[in-house]
Design an enzyme around this catalytic site. Structure first.
Site, PDB file in Angstrom:
ATOM      1  N   TRP A 111       0.816  -1.224   0.000  1.00 17.77           N
ATOM      2  CA  TRP A 111       0.000   0.000   0.000  1.00 17.77           C
ATOM      3  C   TRP A 111       0.839   1.259   0.000  1.00 17.77           C
ATOM      4  O   TRP A 111       0.505   2.242  -0.685  1.00 17.77           O
ATOM      5  CB  TRP A 111      -1.016  -0.040   1.148  1.00 17.77           C
ATOM      6  CG  TRP A 111      -2.014  -1.119   0.884  1.00 17.77           C
ATOM      7  CD1 TRP A 111      -2.127  -2.305   1.535  1.00 17.77           C
ATOM      8  CD2 TRP A 111      -2.983  -1.152  -0.178  1.00 17.77           C
ATOM      9  NE1 TRP A 111      -3.111  -3.074   0.962  1.00 17.77           N
ATOM     10  CE2 TRP A 111      -3.653  -2.386  -0.085  1.00 17.77           C
ATOM     11  CE3 TRP A 111      -3.352  -0.262  -1.188  1.00 17.77           C
ATOM     12  CZ2 TRP A 111      -4.670  -2.759  -0.972  1.00 17.77           C
ATOM     13  CZ3 TRP A 111      -4.357  -0.622  -2.068  1.00 17.77           C
ATOM     14  CH2 TRP A 111      -5.007  -1.852  -1.958  1.00 17.77           C
ATOM     15  N   ASP A 181      -1.093   6.513   6.713  1.00 16.63           N
ATOM     16  CA  ASP A 181      -2.206   5.667   6.292  1.00 16.63           C
ATOM     17  C   ASP A 181      -2.456   4.664   7.420  1.00 16.63           C
ATOM     18  O   ASP A 181      -1.636   3.782   7.670  1.00 16.63           O
ATOM     19  CB  ASP A 181      -1.811   4.938   4.989  1.00 16.63           C
ATOM     20  CG  ASP A 181      -2.877   3.944   4.529  1.00 16.63           C
ATOM     21  OD1 ASP A 181      -3.902   3.796   5.206  1.00 16.63           O
ATOM     22  OD2 ASP A 181      -2.656   3.322   3.464  1.00 16.63           O
ATOM     23  N   LYS A 205     -12.345  -1.739   7.398  1.00 15.29           N
ATOM     24  CA  LYS A 205     -11.632  -2.815   8.096  1.00 15.29           C
ATOM     25  C   LYS A 205     -11.994  -2.823   9.585  1.00 15.29           C
ATOM     26  O   LYS A 205     -12.558  -3.787  10.075  1.00 15.29           O
ATOM     27  CB  LYS A 205     -10.129  -2.666   7.890  1.00 15.29           C
ATOM     28  CG  LYS A 205      -9.780  -2.807   6.403  1.00 15.29           C
ATOM     29  CD  LYS A 205      -8.402  -2.335   6.088  1.00 15.29           C
ATOM     30  CE  LYS A 205      -8.179  -2.086   4.620  1.00 15.29           C
ATOM     31  NZ  LYS A 205      -8.358  -3.270   3.773  1.00 15.29           N
TER      32      LYS A 205
END
Ligand SMILES: Cc1ncc(COP(=O)(O)O)c(C=O)c1O
Length: 374
Positions: A111, A181, A205
């Site tokens: 990511w 992030d 999530k």
């Protein structure tokens, strides 16, 4: 067409990496709200985003988040669309003025790699860590190459695919604008927001369903958006209008608010942190005592408490054993354990809605499977 035997939610444990399991209480209430929100006769998805009712949903959601992680007054909370991926572009477009500027990127997995690539369209990216194709750790500080003039320093707190998590906030020096992030470990431990310029997290999530991305931004960083930034990614515009420039994903905002209230009822982020430690330790312990039957490739000081990727068996029989592991796990109702296609193997995602007794079902299965196969 052959129908699979029907399963009830209470017969399964969902270990998905996201979208992921939601608290049952939240889903039960959501069923009602979908049809008739708070006795208004209107379902929550049918409320206008310009109504005072939705305004309350949005503001309560932000208020709960502010309480949960004590967001200081000089930070704004935005609820945006476009996912974490949208933020990969939004950050350089909002935090830098020209393509000559440099930002430092820690790349510790898929990511942060994708985010750095996206940023390269708009700025110069300095890769802080030595390049690697194997993401198994956060390398030691002695290997970091930071740029003194960087406009911001970016890292991904928890790499969902590789299971690499920063043990603590990286020490990048005073006065740096730190951007993080936190999509996959958001609210699994306390956050000192004051250390950051920007924090962002997709909800799907730990805190909700897909469709809304949380952005927490220090106020002095707002107002510097580039002129050519798409308006939907424009922090200045969105901050000025409580993230209501266009039609938001109202359902996702509602669910986010409900999950945040659920977290609060459970005892807040410290309770989530304790649960995360218990759940991950349960899985780590089975792996550690398996004599190599299970193998976790990530270095101990960087292993994620929320996404645990592991392999089964040895090089020679791995493919067969992992297929059997997934098949047998699924027949016991232990679902969505397949590792990401880029790394293979097994991945157990242990987000907030999963309880230690859910994880115990996995560890019991892991022990039994090992006894049978080794
Ligand atoms: C850590 C992390 N960042 C960013 C993303 C991208 O999020 P989205 O799919 O919402 O764009 C993901 C997706 O799984 C992720 O795990």
């Amino acid at each position: 067409m052959e129908r699979k035997p029907e399963r009830k939610p209470e017969d399964v444990v969902n270990f998905a990496a996201g979208p992921a399991k939601l608290p049952r209480e939240v889903l039960l209430e959501a069923q009602v709200a979908a049809l008739n929100w708070e006795g208004t006769g209107i379902g929550v998805m049918e409320l206008s985003h310009r109504s005072k009712e939705f305004d309350r949903i949005q503001n309560e959601c932000i208020g709960t988040l502010r309480r949960l992680i004590q967001i200081p007054d000089n930070y704004k909370v935005l609820l945006l669309q476009g996912g974490g991926t949208g933020e990969f572009a939004a950050l350089p477009l909002n935090l830098t003025q020209s393509s000559d500027e440099v930002a430092d990127y820690f790349v510790t997995g898929t990511w942060s790699q994708k985010s750095a690539k996206e940023a390269e369209k708009y700025i110069k990216v300095n890769y802080v860590l030595p390049k690697t194709s194997k993401y198994i750790e956060v390398p030691h500080e002695s290997k970091w190459q930071l740029t003194p003039e960087a406009s911001y320093v970016y890292y991904c707190d928890n790499e969902t695919v590789h299971g690499v998590e920063f043990p603590s906030i990286p020490n990048v020096g005073e006065g740096k604008t730190l951007v993080c992030d936190m999509s996959s470990n958001f609210l699994t431990r306390p956050i000192d927001v004051s250390k950051y310029g920007v924090i962002f997290a997709g909800a799907q999530k730990n805190v909700g369903c897909s469709g809304v991305t949380i952005v927490i931004i220090r106020e002095d960083l707002i107002g510097k958006t580039r002129k050519n930034c798409p308006i939907i990614l424009d922090y200045t515009v969105q901050a000025g209008i409580n993230s209501l420039y266009n039609t938001p994903c109202t359902w996702a905002v509602y669910i986010l608010g409900q999950v945040l209230k659920w977290v609060e009822k459970q005892g807040g982020v410290t309770a989530m942190q304790a649960n995360s430690a218990t759940k991950s330790t349960m899985v780590f312990d089975v792996i550690a005592s398996s004599n190599g039957f299970y193998y976790l490739p990530v270095a101990e000081n960087s292993r994620s408490r929320v996404n645990v990727p592991f392999r089964v068996g040895s090089e020679e029989n791995r493919e067969k054993l992992e297929a059997e592991f997934l098949e047998e796990a699924s027949s016991r109702g232990l679902l969505q354990l397949k590792g990401h296609r880029s790394v293979g193997g097994i991945r157990a995602s242990l987000y907030n809605a999963l309880m230690p007794n859910d994880v115990e079902k996995l560890t019991t299965f892991m022990k039994e499977f090992m006894e049978k196969k080794k």
